[in-house]
Scaffold this motif. Structure first.
Motif, mmCIF file in Angstrom:
data_model
loop_
_atom_site.group_PDB
_atom_site.id
_atom_site.type_symbol
_atom_site.label_atom_id
_atom_site.label_comp_id
_atom_site.label_asym_id
_atom_site.label_seq_id
_atom_site.Cartn_x
_atom_site.Cartn_y
_atom_site.Cartn_z
ATOM 1 N N SER A 458 0.919 -1.128 0.019
ATOM 2 C CA SER A 458 0.026 0.134 0.102
ATOM 3 C C SER A 458 0.837 1.295 -0.067
ATOM 4 O O SER A 458 1.645 1.233 0.766
ATOM 5 C CB SER A 458 -0.938 -0.025 1.286
ATOM 6 O OG SER A 458 -1.655 1.224 1.248
ATOM 7 N N GLU A 621 1.164 8.876 4.180
ATOM 8 C CA GLU A 621 -0.295 8.811 4.461
ATOM 9 C C GLU A 621 -1.123 9.968 4.850
ATOM 10 O O GLU A 621 -2.227 9.987 4.828
ATOM 11 C CB GLU A 621 -0.368 7.561 5.721
ATOM 12 C CG GLU A 621 0.118 6.243 5.280
ATOM 13 C CD GLU A 621 1.323 6.120 5.667
ATOM 14 O OE1 GLU A 621 2.089 6.939 6.239
ATOM 15 O OE2 GLU A 621 1.829 5.167 5.988
ATOM 16 N N ASP A 651 0.593 -2.008 -5.332
ATOM 17 C CA ASP A 651 -0.730 -2.750 -5.161
ATOM 18 C C ASP A 651 -1.357 -2.964 -6.521
ATOM 19 O O ASP A 651 -2.064 -4.097 -6.634
ATOM 20 C CB ASP A 651 -1.783 -2.113 -4.095
ATOM 21 C CG ASP A 651 -1.813 -0.639 -4.377
ATOM 22 O OD1 ASP A 651 -1.414 -0.167 -5.610
ATOM 23 O OD2 ASP A 651 -2.714 0.160 -3.828
#
Length: 790
Positions: A458, A621, A651
């Motif tokens: 991710s 993030e 991903d």
């Protein structure tokens, strides 16, 4: 006579609109599916056959023995092998070495473009004989030249003459356009937009100078064209002798893979192409034929179910002199008419679904309406379907005896009930098997997706490394970290979802004469922070130091490598690998899935080097992805101005490993739904026949006090029994087929009894819903009218 048959058939279709609609819709769906799969399969079988001499064209590949003692094949060869094949192997007419064709950046003025292609020997365009539109005969002779396809030239230069124009490729090569060729057909296994001379790579790349004489560096592709009548095995044998001489041992051998097999037989076992994509083609062709048979069975059942309405017509025609042959021709003409209407409808369906199918399957199918041969095939297909679907109704209806049907002593279609039930069983056996197959494919995909990857995919991004980025890597890394868009930065030979290089470990502690003489390993060059950036976990030992020099003789291996070498205390052990380089194991990292989610982890060696192919970085993030990419794009453009900013998410790349299974599951699911739908149309026919032949029985039962629910249960039970029988046939067949399909995956689920039971339950529920209309309709009839008519 034919005209009368057609008029009679058309009148009958108009007078039975519901029956005609059911018949045409069922046949249209079945024919559309079969035609669609047939077109797709024809496209697959046509790959590479646009080459005039495709039967003489081969790719030279290398066989090796893996760590389990099995022979495997890789598509890569060494440069000295290709030169030896061209100069000293008899039977080879043309030979061309190429690098890996990939996306390259073109610069024209202030504009940048990306096209796919690479470097190749001068014989390449003599092997891949794409028609030349502009340019001389000696293309690729000049090391500073380039050949473009028409669409590439159009994109770069518009309507201007491209010949002798200069293009800059990868901010490294200034190449002069010397030729224009037609676009490479879509059904080519080796597509390209451009090609430039392989010898242009040598002056610009020190590594190329080094590997030019290294038989152990298999990083290139080689294509050959054999002389007519030459046995490819004899050529492979001579090439194997060159490898043995160059390496001093026999651990690598050569094989030739025919161009006609590149697409369909891409899996090679023991040096022989045995299977591959052909398995999927055959599977879908079988499904297409199966659905067509289901549609034809549906046609037969609906036709025979209407026999009570045609019985007296047959009796009268026979009484006034019609022969059985005349009646057979009449009913076949009606079947031909219905099939023709269904064909038109199926073509309309194809026009509507082809764009969606092409997007799903990655194909470029078009209806070949301008091809006379295609119309001939279509006409033959119509005749075939007419005979398959219309023969039994024609012979059943024409066999009625006029005396019996005119006196009302014959119950039309009664003797056909057994055959109709058998056909319904076949329909639902096929439909249930498709449902089970679809569910199991989905289960296998989820099984693979649930497998731990060994790293955090991710937010992990990779960008191709260039010479400019390599020179400015430290500044690039600092600016990316300072931007707040990126948490960590590193570089490696390849992205985390791929392995681009392999080598062998020749010696290690504990190696015995009983051990393999070498250990095949994936080879990944990395920079500092690789494991922290990717999320791979060190099991024991240390990470690499900040400077490459401090780790010049250090490597980190994964758990699989430790296990296959049989090391109990790997840290500090010395191994010899990558030729004769002696290095120390300083760390062990947990296994990660870098190649396939369905195969065991590969033995891997990580070493500290700045000879990398990918910049790998993890986005923050705390910042939206779009904003982060906008910032990283500006930074990459600052240090890499001659290239377009490209990136790939780990991903997304990982999900693409499931593409073939996902496509198979989607198509199988769609075909299963269509098979069930067409089967239900057949059930309607059988339910109508049952209600018609049991009208008197139903009326008497109703007079005697039977409720509507009792009568519904009476009429529905026999159909449920047919479905259960079909399920009893489908379950073992599906079990064997799925076990065979799953066995090709080293990491796979098992066929679930729960899925089998749910598929059978679903079929029963659909059956009950389908026949309930006819059952309740028959139960609601006034018994007075039913008994009076009888």
């Amino acid at each position: 006579m034919i005209r009368n048959y057609l008029k009679s058939a058309w009148r009958n279709c108009k007078s039975n609109k519901g029956y005609t609609l059911l018949n045409v819709s069922g046949l249209a769906i079945g024919m559309a599916v079969t035609l669609l799969i047939g077109m797709w399969a024809y496209e697959q079988y046509g790959y590479n056959k646009f080459l005039p001499d495709y039967k003489q064209v081969y790719q030279l590949k290398t066989n090796y023995i893996n760590n389990n003692g099995q022979m495997e094949t890789m598509p890569w060869v060494s440069i000295p092998l290709t030169e030896g094949v061209r100069n000293s192997v008899t039977g080879v007419e043309k030979s061309a070495v190429t690098d890996v064709f990939s996306k390259r950046t073109f610069v024209i003025g202030d504009k940048k473009f990306e096209f796919t292609g690479g470097a190749a020997d001068v014989d390449f365009l003599d092997i891949f004989r794409i028609p030349v539109v502009k340019g001389g005969r000696d293309l690729l002779q000049d090391p500073n030249s380039i050949v473009l396809t028409q669409s590439t030239a159009k994109a770069l230069f518009g309507d201007a003459d491209p010949i002798n124009q200069i293009v800059k490729v990868d901010n490294q090569f200034n190449l002069r356009v010397t030729g224009i060729i037609e676009d490479v057909p879509a059904n080519a296994t080796v597509p390209f937009d451009f090609v430039f001379p392989f010898k242009a790579l040598y002056p610009a790349n020190e590594w190329m100078q080094h590997v030019r004489n290294d038989f152990g560096n298999n990083s290139f592709q080689c294509f050959v064209k054999l002389a007519p009548g030459v046995n490819p095995e004899s050529v492979a044998k001579q090439a194997s002798q060159l490898i043995a001489k160059g390496l001093g041992d026999n651990h690598l051998t050569a094989m030739l893979h025919a161009a006609s097999q590149w697409r369909l037989y891409d899996q090679i076992e023991n040096g022989k192409p045995t299977s591959g994509f052909i398995n999927y083609v055959r599977m879908f062709m079988s499904i297409g034929i199966l659905i067509l048979i289901i549609a034809c069975i549906n046609f037969v059942n609906l036709s025979v179910a209407q026999s009570d309405k045609r019985a007296k017509e047959v009796g009268v025609r026979k009484a006034i002199g019609s022969s059985k042959t005349d009646l057979v021709l009449q009913f076949l003409t009606q079947s031909f008419l219905l099939t023709g209407i269904a064909t038109v409808c199926s073509l309309l369906i194809l026009v509507l679904v082809l764009p969606a199918f092409n997007a799903m399957a990655g194909s470029e199918l078009k209806l070949p309406l301008g091809n006379p041969a295609a119309w001939g095939v279509l006409l033959g297909f119509i005749v075939l379907v007419t005979l398959l679907a219309g023969s039994r109704p024609a012979f059943v209806l024409s066999a009625f005896r006029p005396v019996m049907v005119l006196k009302g002593l014959k119950q039309p279609g009664k003797n056909s009930g057994g055959a109709m039930k058998t056909m319904v069983i076949i329909q639902f056996a096929a439909s249930i098997a498709l449902i089970i197959g679809t569910a199991t494919i989905y289960q296998q995909i989820q099984y693979g997706k649930s497998r731990p990857t060994g790293y955090n995919i991710s937010g992990l991004v990779a960008t191709d490394m260039t010479a400019d980025l390599s020179r400015n890597f430290t500044a690039l890394k600092n600016d990316l970290l300072a931007s707040g868009a990126v948490k960590s930065v590193t570089a490696a030979t390849s992205p985390t979802t791929a392995v681009w290089s392999h080598s062998v470990i020749n010696d290690w502690k504990g190696k015995t004469t009983a051990s393999a003489s070498y250990l095949n390993v994936a080879r990944v060059a990395v920079l500092e922070d690789y494991f922290s950036t990717t999320g791979m976990q060190l099991k024991e030992g240390r990470d690499f130091h900040a400077t490459i020099g401090a780790d010049s003789n250090a490597v980190i291996v994964n758990e699989t490598a430790v296990k296959q070498m049989g090391l109990t205390s790997p840290i500090g052990q010395l191994i010899t690998w990558n030729g004769n380089k002696r290095v120390e194991i300083v760390g062990v990292v947990k296994d990660a899935l870098m190649v396939s989610p369905f195969t065991p982890s590969e033995a891997t060696v990580f070493y500290h080097s700045d000879n990398n192919g990918s910049v790998i970085y993890r986005l923050s993030e705390t910042m939206p992805t779009a904003d982060a990419l906008e910032k990283t794009a500006g930074i990459f453009q600052r240090y890499n101005p001659a290239y377009l900013y490209n990136y790939s998410f780990a991903d997304v790349d990982y999900q693409q490993k499931f593409n073939m299974e996902t496509l198979t599951g989607k198509l199988a699911g769609i075909f299963a739904v269509l098979a069930i739908f067409v089967s239900c149309l057949g059930l309607l026919g059988l339910a109508a026949l049952t209600a018609a032949t049991r009208t008197k029985e139903i009326a008497i039962r109703k007079v005697m006090g039977a409720s509507i629910s009792n009568l519904w249960l009476l009429l529905s039970t026999q159909f449920v029994i047919l479905v259960l029988i079909g399920g009893a046939i489908a379950v073992p067949v599906a079990w064997m087929g799925l076990n065979s399909w799953l066995s090709k995956y080293a990491y796979h689920t098992e066929p679930s009894p729960v899925l089998f039971a749910l598929a059978l339950l679903l079929a029963v529920v659909i059956t009950v819903c389908t026949v309930s209309y006819q059952a309740i309709r028959a139960a609601l009839l006034n018994p007075v009218h039913s008994l009076k008519s009888q």
